[in-house]
Design a protein around this motif. Structure first.
Motif, PDB file in Angstrom:
ATOM      1  N   GLN B   4      85.577  79.497  79.145  1.00  0.00           N
ATOM      2  CA  GLN B   4      85.353  78.393  77.966  1.00  0.00           C
ATOM      3  C   GLN B   4      86.561  78.833  76.848  1.00  0.00           C
ATOM      4  O   GLN B   4      87.778  78.210  77.032  1.00  0.00           O
ATOM      5  N   GLU B   5      87.168  80.204  76.872  1.00  0.00           N
ATOM      6  CA  GLU B   5      88.286  80.673  75.552  1.00  0.00           C
ATOM      7  C   GLU B   5      89.274  79.852  76.575  1.00  0.00           C
ATOM      8  O   GLU B   5      90.376  79.473  75.711  1.00  0.00           O
ATOM      9  N   THR B   6      89.778  80.155  77.718  1.00  0.00           N
ATOM     10  CA  THR B   6      90.479  80.241  78.020  1.00  0.00           C
ATOM     11  C   THR B   6      91.347  78.720  78.492  1.00  0.00           C
ATOM     12  O   THR B   6      91.749  78.111  78.504  1.00  0.00           O
ATOM     13  N   VAL B   7      89.740  77.960  78.401  1.00  0.00           N
ATOM     14  CA  VAL B   7      90.064  76.278  78.459  1.00  0.00           C
ATOM     15  C   VAL B   7      90.533  75.801  77.334  1.00  0.00           C
ATOM     16  O   VAL B   7      91.688  74.966  77.476  1.00  0.00           O
ATOM     17  N   ALA B   8      89.781  76.137  76.191  1.00  0.00           N
ATOM     18  CA  ALA B   8      90.177  75.520  75.280  1.00  0.00           C
ATOM     19  C   ALA B   8      91.160  75.930  74.541  1.00  0.00           C
ATOM     20  O   ALA B   8      92.340  75.588  73.826  1.00  0.00           O
ATOM     21  N   HIS B   9      91.946  77.333  75.002  1.00  0.00           N
ATOM     22  CA  HIS B   9      93.036  77.883  74.977  1.00  0.00           C
ATOM     23  C   HIS B   9      94.520  76.726  75.830  1.00  0.00           C
ATOM     24  O   HIS B   9      95.417  76.786  74.755  1.00  0.00           O
ATOM     25  N   LEU B  10      94.288  77.144  76.452  1.00  0.00           N
ATOM     26  CA  LEU B  10      95.268  75.741  77.301  1.00  0.00           C
ATOM     27  C   LEU B  10      94.706  74.669  76.439  1.00  0.00           C
ATOM     28  O   LEU B  10      95.787  73.616  76.313  1.00  0.00           O
ATOM     29  N   GLU B  12      94.196  73.597  73.700  1.00  0.00           N
ATOM     30  CA  GLU B  12      95.218  73.840  72.176  1.00  0.00           C
ATOM     31  C   GLU B  12      96.252  73.651  72.232  1.00  0.00           C
ATOM     32  O   GLU B  12      97.056  73.187  71.751  1.00  0.00           O
ATOM     33  N   LYS B  13      96.847  74.704  73.450  1.00  0.00           N
ATOM     34  CA  LYS B  13      98.552  74.842  74.303  1.00  0.00           C
ATOM     35  C   LYS B  13      99.360  73.530  74.478  1.00  0.00           C
ATOM     36  O   LYS B  13     100.348  72.926  73.989  1.00  0.00           O
ATOM     37  N   PHE B  14      98.526  72.678  75.495  1.00  0.00           N
ATOM     38  CA  PHE B  14      99.559  71.792  75.778  1.00  0.00           C
ATOM     39  C   PHE B  14      98.723  70.167  75.569  1.00  0.00           C
ATOM     40  O   PHE B  14      98.842  69.271  76.333  1.00  0.00           O
ATOM     41  N   GLY B  15      98.126  70.281  74.654  1.00  0.00           N
ATOM     42  CA  GLY B  15      97.035  69.248  74.859  1.00  0.00           C
ATOM     43  C   GLY B  15      95.837  68.559  76.012  1.00  0.00           C
ATOM     44  O   GLY B  15      96.085  69.336  76.773  1.00  0.00           O
ATOM     45  N   PRO B  16      95.369  68.231  75.479  1.00  0.00           N
ATOM     46  CA  PRO B  16      94.275  67.325  76.534  1.00  0.00           C
ATOM     47  C   PRO B  16      94.767  66.356  77.856  1.00  0.00           C
ATOM     48  O   PRO B  16      93.964  66.908  78.518  1.00  0.00           O
ATOM     49  N   VAL B  33      94.382  70.455  86.047  1.00  0.00           N
ATOM     50  CA  VAL B  33      94.953  70.238  85.491  1.00  0.00           C
ATOM     51  C   VAL B  33      96.415  69.056  85.859  1.00  0.00           C
ATOM     52  O   VAL B  33      96.172  69.154  87.070  1.00  0.00           O
ATOM     53  N   SER B  34      96.957  68.581  84.862  1.00  0.00           N
ATOM     54  CA  SER B  34      97.806  67.770  85.760  1.00  0.00           C
ATOM     55  C   SER B  34      99.368  68.247  86.496  1.00  0.00           C
ATOM     56  O   SER B  34      99.954  69.245  85.863  1.00  0.00           O
ATOM     57  N   VAL B  35      99.479  67.009  87.175  1.00  0.00           N
ATOM     58  CA  VAL B  35     100.778  67.995  88.352  1.00  0.00           C
ATOM     59  C   VAL B  35     102.440  68.123  87.580  1.00  0.00           C
ATOM     60  O   VAL B  35     102.756  69.773  87.887  1.00  0.00           O
ATOM     61  N   ASP B  36     102.636  67.664  86.162  1.00  0.00           N
ATOM     62  CA  ASP B  36     103.596  68.140  85.432  1.00  0.00           C
ATOM     63  C   ASP B  36     103.440  68.775  84.431  1.00  0.00           C
ATOM     64  O   ASP B  36     104.645  69.957  84.730  1.00  0.00           O
TER      65      ASP B  36
END
Lengths: 421, 166
Positions: B4-10, B12-16, B33-36
């Motif tokens: 969960q922390e990893t998901v939250a961190h990502l 926060e960093k890359f946006g929903p 995750v999105s391909v781009d």
């Protein structure tokens, strides 16, 4: 009569027929066969491309190495694989889970029990029956897997010795491996490809007297392993040939995905039997040997082989503990059923699972996707240790001599059945 | 970091919009995750000192068939110091026979393991990896037709005069 025969011989030896039989060079042959990575224009005047394999015995199977050499020095190595590709993943699309087990055997044919064990544990985890496996079954499985690990390491070290010109050790190792294969044959009926470990159980209980025979073998093997160390590992010629050769630094080892003895030879104590704690390994007491650079640099060919020999001792320790349990509280009883937990229908719930374990070559992982209400998986992908280990060879053999390239390749311990799948 | 922390961190960093979904339930936790943004996300997971996913275990290609119309590439990462596995996934649009094959940014500059695994995925599924240094077939011969693990694969009649179908 004789004249007639002689005329036939003369016909066969005549220049017209001889030229037909002999190989004639044609530049198009290079286009028809698998093309080389380096073309003529990529090379400088001193460099030359040499093909080693796929029919060369020192490549341990059907591996083809494209080597760019400058005199005796290796500039680059490009492995060409796929000569033993048997479409494992394509077969898995059409087969039920339990019928995939024989195919898993044939991937790493030197340690089929380990592959079966990991595969079955993965399927059991998907089914959610891991807890239901009787402890005696799981102990039998681990005995088998560790015996097979010993056999695999024997081939690795023995064949490596023969690569470097030491014949005696190879014959000794094959002799001791034969004892293991006979025991596995006694239990399962087959010498190399067993289909012994089933999803939810084992094919049959251990034969009567197996435990005692196995204990005898362990007592016999300990001094033999010491002999192996004396004649090969700490032999001066062996050290000269392997120390400081093919040094694999730890960061590169992790980055290229090397696992198993190759990673531990570079000094990292990573063993999935310890970290993942699958099967009954958490109950057992054993160490994880790592390379320390005892005679050369950490992570050289010598370290990798020394780790394998030390692992043999650890396997013996594991087998001894398992035999202790199998002859006392988990003793053979009349009503013991090895098929007790074998499910009638292997219908895992829809979903994915990546399950990995420690095979003698490294991390063996299976990516499963079950479709639910069917016993045929949508996809099974096998990630084999030897495949990733082999991909590091280009990095570690740059600047080595051609003779050392053979030493480096042998120390990686590849089985092409597992590389190509 | 836990899943969960990893998901939250990502997030926060890359946006929903970069993290499409995360499924902590079931047999395996998986982040889609999105391909781009795949290469950036992998770089972050590799380099961030709380994530530190230094071992790429496996890359799996997947073809869900023409009915679903999707393909997948699944990355199994493992963090050795934290003893933490992670599963990443990208969803791709499946191409019909006459369309161009889908492409994914390569991660072989982050983990060298990816080099051969991406070649294998390209070989068996035809998925292209953008920026891969050497995208050739690896298991099949170089002049083989088609990608065998695709659902619409038809084996060729003859290969160098050898009948393929037995």
């Amino acid at each position: 009569m004789v004249e007639k025969l002689m005329s036939k011989v003369y016909y066969l030896m005549s220049p017209q027929t001889m030229t037909k039989i002999q190989y004639q060079y044609d530049p198009k042959h290079f286009e028809n066969s698998e093309p080389t990575f380096f073309k003529e224009k990529d090379l400088t005047a001193e460099e030359m491309v040499i093909n080693i394999g796929p029919q060369h015995p020192s490549t341990h199977g059907v591996l083809r190495l494209e080597v760019v050499t400058d005199g005796e020095v290796v500039k680059d190595v490009i492995p060409h694989i796929g000569y033993l590709h048997r479409c494992f993943e394509k077969h898995c699309e059409a087969l039920p889970f339990n019928q995939i087990i024989p195919f898993v055997d044939r991937m790493d044919y030197l340690s089929a029990m380990n592959s079966e064990h990991i595969y079955c544990l993965g399927v059991e985890k998907m089914l959610g029956i891991t807890e239901e496996i009787p402890p005696r079954v799981e102990y039998i499985r681990v005995v088998m897997a560790e015996l097979n690990r010993l056999a695999s390491h024997f081939v690795a070290v023995g064949a490596y010795a023969i690569d470097l010109g030491a014949f005696t050790a190879f014959l000794w190792m094959m002799r001791d491996r034969e004892h293991i294969l006979r025991m596995l044959e006694w239990a399962s009926g087959a010498r190399m490809l067993y289909n012994y470990i089933w999803v939810g159980g084992v094919f049959y209980d251990l034969p009567v007297g197996f435990e005692e025979r196995c204990q005898e073998f362990i007592d016999y093997l300990r001094p033999k392993l010491q002999e192996l160390q004396d004649i090969v590992i700490f032999n001066k010629i062996f050290i000269e040939r392997t120390a400081d050769i093919g040094v694999l630094p730890l960061d590169l080892a992790i980055n290229t995905g090397c696992t198993g003895p190759m990673l531990r030879g570079s000094g990292l104590k990573l063993d999935y039997r310890k970290t993942d704690g699958y099967s009954i390994y958490p109950e057992l007491d054993f160490d994880v040997p790592v390379g320390e650079g005892k005679v050369g640099t950490k992570g050289d060919c010598w370290d990798r082989n020394y780790v394998r020999v030390l692992e043999c001792y650890e396997s013996l320790k594991i087998i001894e503990q398992c035999l202790g349990r199998l002859t006392t509280d988990l003793k053979r009883t009349r009503d013991f059923k090895p098929h007790q937990a074998v499910p009638k229908k292997i219908w895992p719930e829809k979903g994915d699972l990546y399950f990995r374990g420690e095979s003698p070559k490294g991390e063996l992982g299976f990516y499963f996707r079950a479709q639910g209400k069917r016993d045929v998986p949508l996809r099974v992908k096998a990630r084999s240790g030897a495949y990733s280990n082999l991909s590091a060879i280009g990095e570690i053999s740059k600047g080595a001599l051609v003779a050392d390239l053979i030493a480096i390749l042998g120390s990686v311990d590849i089985v092409l059945g597992e590389v190509d799948r | 970091m836990t899943f969960q922390e990893t998901v939250a961190h990502l997030q926060e960093k890359f946006g929903p919009e970069a993290i499409l979904s995360s499924e902590p339930q079931g047999l395996q936790e998986m982040i889609t995750v999105s391909v781009d943004r795949l290469a950036d996300i992998c770089q972050e997971l590799y380099a961030h000192e709380q994530c530190y996913f230094d071992l790429l275990s496996c890359i799996t290609g997947m073809d869900n068939g023409p009915k679903e119309g999707t393909m997948e590439v699944i990355y199994n990462l493992y963090s050795i110091p934290f003893n933490q596995p992670l599963c990443l996934r990208v969803m791709l649009e499946r191409n019909a026979e006459d369309q161009e094959a889908p492409s994914v940014p390569t991660v072989s500059h982050i983990w060298k393991t990816a080099n051969w695994h991406e070649r294998e995925t390209f070989d068996l599924f035809g998925i292209r990896f953008e920026g891969h240094p050497d995208l050739r077939r690896i298991l099949l011969p170089h002049d083989w037709d088609g990608h065998p693990l695709r659902k619409d694969y038809k084996e060729q009649e003859k290969y160098h005069g050898i009948t393929v179908k037995y």
